[in-house]
Design a protein around this motif. Sequence first.
Motif, short mmCIF file in Angstrom:
data_model
loop_
_atom_site.label_atom_id
_atom_site.label_comp_id
_atom_site.label_asym_id
_atom_site.label_seq_id
_atom_site.Cartn_x
_atom_site.Cartn_y
_atom_site.Cartn_z
N ASP A 249 0.84 -1.20 0.00
CA ASP A 249 0.00 0.00 0.00
C ASP A 249 0.88 1.25 0.00
O ASP A 249 2.11 1.18 0.00
CB ASP A 249 -0.99 -0.01 1.16
N SER A 250 0.24 2.40 0.02
CA SER A 250 0.94 3.68 -0.09
C SER A 250 1.98 3.87 1.02
O SER A 250 3.12 4.27 0.75
CB SER A 250 -0.09 4.82 -0.05
N ASP A 251 1.61 3.57 2.26
CA ASP A 251 2.53 3.75 3.38
C ASP A 251 3.71 2.79 3.27
O ASP A 251 4.86 3.18 3.51
CB ASP A 251 1.79 3.57 4.71
N GLN A 252 3.45 1.54 2.91
CA GLN A 252 4.53 0.57 2.74
C GLN A 252 5.46 0.97 1.61
O GLN A 252 6.68 0.83 1.72
CB GLN A 252 3.95 -0.82 2.47
N LEU A 253 4.89 1.50 0.52
CA LEU A 253 5.71 1.92 -0.61
C LEU A 253 6.62 3.08 -0.21
O LEU A 253 7.80 3.09 -0.52
CB LEU A 253 4.82 2.31 -1.79
N ARG A 254 6.07 4.04 0.54
CA ARG A 254 6.87 5.18 1.01
C ARG A 254 8.04 4.69 1.87
O ARG A 254 9.17 5.14 1.69
CB ARG A 254 5.98 6.14 1.81
N ARG A 255 7.77 3.78 2.79
CA ARG A 255 8.83 3.26 3.66
C ARG A 255 9.86 2.46 2.86
O ARG A 255 11.07 2.53 3.14
CB ARG A 255 8.23 2.39 4.77
N THR A 256 9.41 1.73 1.87
CA THR A 256 10.31 0.93 1.04
C THR A 256 11.27 1.82 0.26
O THR A 256 12.47 1.56 0.20
CB THR A 256 9.49 0.02 0.09
N GLY B 294 13.53 -3.20 -3.21
CA GLY B 294 12.50 -2.81 -2.26
C GLY B 294 11.78 -4.02 -1.70
O GLY B 294 11.73 -4.24 -0.49
N LYS B 295 11.23 -4.82 -2.60
CA LYS B 295 10.48 -6.02 -2.21
C LYS B 295 10.78 -7.15 -3.18
O LYS B 295 10.80 -6.95 -4.39
CB LYS B 295 8.96 -5.76 -2.26
N ASN B 296 11.01 -8.35 -2.65
CA ASN B 296 11.07 -9.55 -3.46
C ASN B 296 9.67 -10.15 -3.44
O ASN B 296 9.17 -10.53 -2.38
CB ASN B 296 12.07 -10.56 -2.88
N LEU C 237 12.15 -1.34 -7.28
CA LEU C 237 11.13 -1.38 -6.24
C LEU C 237 10.71 -2.82 -5.98
O LEU C 237 10.58 -3.24 -4.84
CB LEU C 237 9.92 -0.53 -6.64
N VAL C 238 10.51 -3.60 -7.06
CA VAL C 238 10.03 -4.98 -6.94
C VAL C 238 10.88 -5.90 -7.82
O VAL C 238 11.10 -5.61 -8.99
CB VAL C 238 8.55 -5.11 -7.38
N ASP C 239 11.34 -7.00 -7.23
CA ASP C 239 11.98 -8.08 -7.99
C ASP C 239 11.01 -9.25 -7.98
O ASP C 239 10.71 -9.81 -6.94
CB ASP C 239 13.31 -8.48 -7.36
N ARG C 240 10.47 -9.59 -9.16
CA ARG C 240 9.47 -10.66 -9.23
C ARG C 240 10.03 -11.99 -9.72
O ARG C 240 9.30 -12.97 -9.86
CB ARG C 240 8.29 -10.22 -10.09
N GLY C 241 11.34 -12.04 -10.01
CA GLY C 241 11.94 -13.29 -10.44
C GLY C 241 11.80 -13.53 -11.93
O GLY C 241 11.44 -12.63 -12.68
#
Length: 185
Positions: free
Chosen positions: A8-15, A151-153, A135-139
């Motif tokens: 979500d928005s808050d998680q994205l900001r923190r990431t 940011g996020k796997n 931001l995102v690694d999806r493999g």
Amino acid sequence: MAGKVLVDSDQLRRTVARIAHEIVERHAEPERLALVGIHTRGVPLAARLGSLIGEFTGTEPALGTVDIALYRDDVGLDGRRGALPVVGDTVLDFSVADRTVILVDDVLYTGRTIRAAIDAIFDYGRPPLVQLAVLVDRGHRELPIRPDYVGKNLPTSRSERISVHLDEIDGTDEVVLETDGEVTA
């Protein structure tokens, strides 16, 4: 169905803030950095990272953009992409030979976009170091490319898709998981 919101928005900001902190930890001289956003969503992500690095250190790194449309190796193949790519702007108002270049993109998937971005950057000179922030690694890599800052796997199947929505472009900040047949607004 609009898909499942994974970030979500808050998680994205923190990431994004965490990625900026990691970059600062590895690079003591932000004035020797250049953040280069890959069109489309890598551009606002690079700007956000640059702003945060400026807040943390007092010095914002150089910002640039790169369009990789003409560097893609899959243009017109198997109907995956149109025969005539839409070409955007590449803006590198600094010498890449004098700075560590950190490529910034929203989602890392096969690695082909990153390979194309590296080719584009090297047409402007040879940086001493090129790194990758996503931001995102999806493999599902097809090339031997690994991000330096993630940011996020979010592992996915090939039938799934990760969509990053950014306020600057989409009016909201979120990361959404979609499966075949789902479309986001």
